[in-house]
Design a protein around this motif. Structure first.
Motif, PDB file in Angstrom:
ATOM      1  N   VAL A  48      46.169  48.736  33.856  1.00 17.99           N
ATOM      2  CA  VAL A  48      45.373  47.817  33.043  1.00 17.99           C
ATOM      3  C   VAL A  48      45.351  46.467  33.745  1.00 17.99           C
ATOM      4  CG1 VAL A  48      45.098  46.742  30.779  1.00 17.99           C
ATOM      5  CG2 VAL A  48      46.122  49.029  30.955  1.00 17.99           C
ATOM      6  N   LEU A  49      44.169  45.889  33.880  1.00 16.89           N
ATOM      7  CA  LEU A  49      44.005  44.596  34.527  1.00 16.89           C
ATOM      8  C   LEU A  49      43.408  43.594  33.549  1.00 16.89           C
ATOM      9  CD1 LEU A  49      42.396  45.745  37.889  1.00 16.89           C
ATOM     10  CD2 LEU A  49      44.799  45.253  37.455  1.00 16.89           C
ATOM     11  N   SER A  50      43.802  42.341  33.688  1.00 21.00           N
ATOM     12  CA  SER A  50      43.174  41.283  32.886  1.00 21.00           C
ATOM     13  C   SER A  50      42.165  40.543  33.758  1.00 21.00           C
ATOM     14  CB  SER A  50      44.230  40.320  32.342  1.00 21.00           C
ATOM     15  OG  SER A  50      44.836  39.619  33.399  1.00 21.00           O
ATOM     16  N   ASN A  51      41.282  39.796  33.124  1.00 23.63           N
ATOM     17  CA  ASN A  51      40.239  39.032  33.827  1.00 23.63           C
ATOM     18  C   ASN A  51      39.497  39.920  34.827  1.00 23.63           C
ATOM     19  OD1 ASN A  51      40.977  36.622  32.480  1.00 23.63           O
ATOM     20  ND2 ASN A  51      42.666  36.374  33.916  1.00 23.63           N
ATOM     21  N   ALA A  52      38.998  41.032  34.328  1.00 22.25           N
ATOM     22  CA  ALA A  52      38.391  42.047  35.193  1.00 22.25           C
ATOM     23  C   ALA A  52      36.978  41.679  35.626  1.00 22.25           C
ATOM     24  CB  ALA A  52      38.377  43.385  34.474  1.00 22.25           C
ATOM     25  N   ARG A  53      36.704  42.007  36.872  1.00 23.93           N
ATOM     26  CA  ARG A  53      35.351  41.923  37.431  1.00 23.93           C
ATOM     27  C   ARG A  53      35.009  43.306  37.954  1.00 23.93           C
ATOM     28  NH1 ARG A  53      34.856  37.851  41.978  1.00 23.93           N
ATOM     29  NH2 ARG A  53      32.703  38.500  41.788  1.00 23.93           N
ATOM     30  N   PHE A  54      33.762  43.706  37.792  1.00 25.69           N
ATOM     31  CA  PHE A  54      33.306  45.013  38.238  1.00 25.69           C
ATOM     32  C   PHE A  54      32.427  44.800  39.467  1.00 25.69           C
ATOM     33  CE2 PHE A  54      34.400  45.204  33.830  1.00 25.69           C
ATOM     34  CZ  PHE A  54      35.109  46.394  33.729  1.00 25.69           C
ATOM     35  N   LEU A  55      32.900  45.260  40.602  1.00 25.71           N
ATOM     36  CA  LEU A  55      32.256  44.961  41.881  1.00 25.71           C
ATOM     37  C   LEU A  55      31.678  46.208  42.542  1.00 25.71           C
ATOM     38  CD1 LEU A  55      35.147  42.757  43.327  1.00 25.71           C
ATOM     39  CD2 LEU A  55      33.138  41.981  42.058  1.00 25.71           C
ATOM     40  N   VAL A  56      30.468  46.090  43.062  1.00 28.22           N
ATOM     41  CA  VAL A  56      29.843  47.159  43.834  1.00 28.22           C
ATOM     42  C   VAL A  56      29.284  46.534  45.099  1.00 28.22           C
ATOM     43  CG1 VAL A  56      27.995  48.878  43.924  1.00 28.22           C
ATOM     44  CG2 VAL A  56      29.256  48.511  41.789  1.00 28.22           C
ATOM     45  N   SER A  57      29.721  47.043  46.245  1.00 32.36           N
ATOM     46  CA  SER A  57      29.155  46.594  47.520  1.00 32.36           C
ATOM     47  C   SER A  57      27.788  47.247  47.673  1.00 32.36           C
ATOM     48  CB  SER A  57      30.071  47.012  48.672  1.00 32.36           C
ATOM     49  OG  SER A  57      29.380  46.904  49.903  1.00 32.36           O
ATOM     50  N   GLN A  58      26.742  46.441  47.704  1.00 28.12           N
ATOM     51  CA  GLN A  58      25.395  47.003  47.807  1.00 28.12           C
ATOM     52  C   GLN A  58      25.159  47.652  49.170  1.00 28.12           C
ATOM     53  OE1 GLN A  58      23.363  47.541  45.199  1.00 28.12           O
ATOM     54  NE2 GLN A  58      25.096  46.703  44.046  1.00 28.12           N
ATOM     55  N   SER A  59      25.802  47.134  50.218  1.00 30.75           N
ATOM     56  CA  SER A  59      25.658  47.779  51.526  1.00 30.75           C
ATOM     57  C   SER A  59      26.386  49.130  51.525  1.00 30.75           C
ATOM     58  CB  SER A  59      26.180  46.880  52.642  1.00 30.75           C
ATOM     59  OG  SER A  59      27.548  46.589  52.454  1.00 30.75           O
ATOM     60  N   GLY A  60      27.531  49.215  50.836  1.00 33.50           N
ATOM     61  CA  GLY A  60      28.242  50.489  50.700  1.00 33.50           C
ATOM     62  C   GLY A  60      27.434  51.489  49.897  1.00 33.50           C
ATOM     63  N   PHE A  80      47.143  41.808  37.566  1.00 31.35           N
ATOM     64  CA  PHE A  80      48.156  42.683  36.991  1.00 31.35           C
ATOM     65  C   PHE A  80      49.017  41.895  36.016  1.00 31.35           C
ATOM     66  CE2 PHE A  80      52.403  44.534  36.917  1.00 31.35           C
ATOM     67  CZ  PHE A  80      52.108  45.841  36.593  1.00 31.35           C
ATOM     68  N   MET A  81      49.199  42.423  34.818  1.00 35.24           N
ATOM     69  CA  MET A  81      50.057  41.811  33.799  1.00 35.24           C
ATOM     70  C   MET A  81      50.970  42.902  33.249  1.00 35.24           C
ATOM     71  SD  MET A  81      48.860  38.820  34.002  1.00 35.24           S
ATOM     72  CE  MET A  81      49.012  37.669  32.687  1.00 35.24           C
ATOM     73  N   HIS A  82      52.291  42.725  33.399  1.00 34.98           N
ATOM     74  CA  HIS A  82      53.255  43.736  32.944  1.00 34.98           C
ATOM     75  C   HIS A  82      53.061  44.081  31.472  1.00 34.98           C
ATOM     76  CE1 HIS A  82      55.705  44.078  36.559  1.00 34.98           C
ATOM     77  NE2 HIS A  82      55.576  42.768  36.699  1.00 34.98           N
ATOM     78  N   GLU A  83      52.846  43.079  30.632  1.00 27.53           N
ATOM     79  CA  GLU A  83      52.765  43.299  29.181  1.00 27.53           C
ATOM     80  C   GLU A  83      51.602  44.202  28.782  1.00 27.53           C
ATOM     81  OE1 GLU A  83      50.182  39.472  27.674  1.00 27.53           O
ATOM     82  OE2 GLU A  83      52.336  39.231  27.921  1.00 27.53           O
ATOM     83  N   LEU A  84      50.563  44.298  29.603  1.00 27.07           N
ATOM     84  CA  LEU A  84      49.407  45.123  29.267  1.00 27.07           C
ATOM     85  C   LEU A  84      49.594  46.596  29.613  1.00 27.07           C
ATOM     86  CD1 LEU A  84      46.461  42.835  30.419  1.00 27.07           C
ATOM     87  CD2 LEU A  84      47.327  43.189  28.099  1.00 27.07           C
ATOM     88  N   ILE A 116      27.600  45.657  33.424  1.00 29.75           N
ATOM     89  CA  ILE A 116      28.868  44.995  33.096  1.00 29.75           C
ATOM     90  C   ILE A 116      29.339  44.300  34.366  1.00 29.75           C
ATOM     91  CG2 ILE A 116      31.238  45.281  32.309  1.00 29.75           C
ATOM     92  CD1 ILE A 116      30.370  48.112  31.408  1.00 29.75           C
ATOM     93  N   HIS A 117      29.652  43.034  34.265  1.00 30.21           N
ATOM     94  CA  HIS A 117      30.156  42.298  35.422  1.00 30.21           C
ATOM     95  C   HIS A 117      31.557  41.759  35.192  1.00 30.21           C
ATOM     96  CE1 HIS A 117      26.242  42.656  37.248  1.00 30.21           C
ATOM     97  NE2 HIS A 117      25.695  42.215  36.131  1.00 30.21           N
ATOM     98  N   PHE A 118      31.872  41.395  33.950  1.00 28.64           N
ATOM     99  CA  PHE A 118      33.175  40.812  33.613  1.00 28.64           C
ATOM    100  C   PHE A 118      33.673  41.400  32.297  1.00 28.64           C
ATOM    101  CE2 PHE A 118      30.653  37.574  35.773  1.00 28.64           C
ATOM    102  CZ  PHE A 118      31.484  37.255  36.839  1.00 28.64           C
ATOM    103  N   ALA A 119      35.001  41.402  32.130  1.00 24.53           N
ATOM    104  CA  ALA A 119      35.606  41.803  30.855  1.00 24.53           C
ATOM    105  C   ALA A 119      36.999  41.191  30.785  1.00 24.53           C
ATOM    106  CB  ALA A 119      35.696  43.319  30.747  1.00 24.53           C
ATOM    107  N   PRO A 120      37.494  40.916  29.571  1.00 25.14           N
ATOM    108  CA  PRO A 120      38.840  40.349  29.461  1.00 25.14           C
ATOM    109  C   PRO A 120      39.918  41.305  29.956  1.00 25.14           C
ATOM    110  CG  PRO A 120      37.867  40.706  27.272  1.00 25.14           C
ATOM    111  CD  PRO A 120      36.817  41.018  28.289  1.00 25.14           C
ATOM    112  N   ILE A 121      39.684  42.617  29.762  1.00 27.76           N
ATOM    113  CA  ILE A 121      40.601  43.613  30.325  1.00 27.76           C
ATOM    114  C   ILE A 121      39.811  44.812  30.813  1.00 27.76           C
ATOM    115  CG2 ILE A 121      42.580  43.002  28.857  1.00 27.76           C
ATOM    116  CD1 ILE A 121      41.923  45.753  27.414  1.00 27.76           C
ATOM    117  N   ALA A 122      40.416  45.562  31.739  1.00 32.39           N
ATOM    118  CA  ALA A 122      39.876  46.841  32.187  1.00 32.39           C
ATOM    119  C   ALA A 122      41.031  47.824  32.186  1.00 32.39           C
ATOM    120  CB  ALA A 122      39.275  46.730  33.581  1.00 32.39           C
ATOM    121  N   ILE A 123      40.783  48.992  31.639  1.00 32.09           N
ATOM    122  CA  ILE A 123      41.785  50.048  31.557  1.00 32.09           C
ATOM    123  C   ILE A 123      41.288  51.193  32.428  1.00 32.09           C
ATOM    124  CG2 ILE A 123      43.034  51.603  30.018  1.00 32.09           C
ATOM    125  CD1 ILE A 123      41.885  49.599  27.748  1.00 32.09           C
TER     126      ILE A 123
END
Length: 137
Positions: A48-60, A80-84, A116-123
């Protein structure tokens, strides 16, 4: 969300460490990369990550479309946050994200196909990516 016993073949991660997570098709789990070095530092079935960004390399993505072969070009970036890591998230708080380079150019909400580009958390678990909406605490 249900939490099963996870494979933890990863080193001790530091609180606030910036990571890049991608699904590893051969190992059927997620690879963990240090954002600063971009080197794989471990593998896990759930993170689980906080302050998540969803990234796609357009060249990839263009290379996948051109060669019709998979390559790693899409990541969830976050801190990375241990508590999550052991937190339970209500179903009403999470939605499933989706990315398939043959159908969409970026991560989208699976139900509505809105980008989706950003989210407070990603699981990241069970081969899928979920993201938080609203206030879960």
């Amino acid at each position: 969300m249900r939490r099963e016993n996870a494979r933890q073949e990863c080193p001790d991660l530091q609180e606030g460490q910036s990571l890049l997570i991608a699904y590893h098709f051969h190992k059927k789990c997620f690879s963990i990369r240090s954002r600063s070095s971009r080197k794989v530092i471990g593998y896990t079935d759930r993170i689980v990550l906080s302050n998540a960004r969803f990234l796609v390399s357009q060249s990839g993505r263009a290379r996948v479309l051109r060669e019709r072969m998979k390559n790693i070009h899409a990541y969830v970036q976050g801190e990375f946050m241990h508590e999550l890591q052991h937190a339970e998230f209500p179903i009403a708080y999470v939605k499933e994200a989706y990315y398939n380079p043959y159908r969409v150019s970026t991560f989208v909400d699976k139900g509505r196909t809105e980008p989706i580009h950003f989210a407070p958390i990603a699981i990241c678990e069970q081969g899928k990516v979920y993201y938080g909406v609203g206030n879960w605490q």
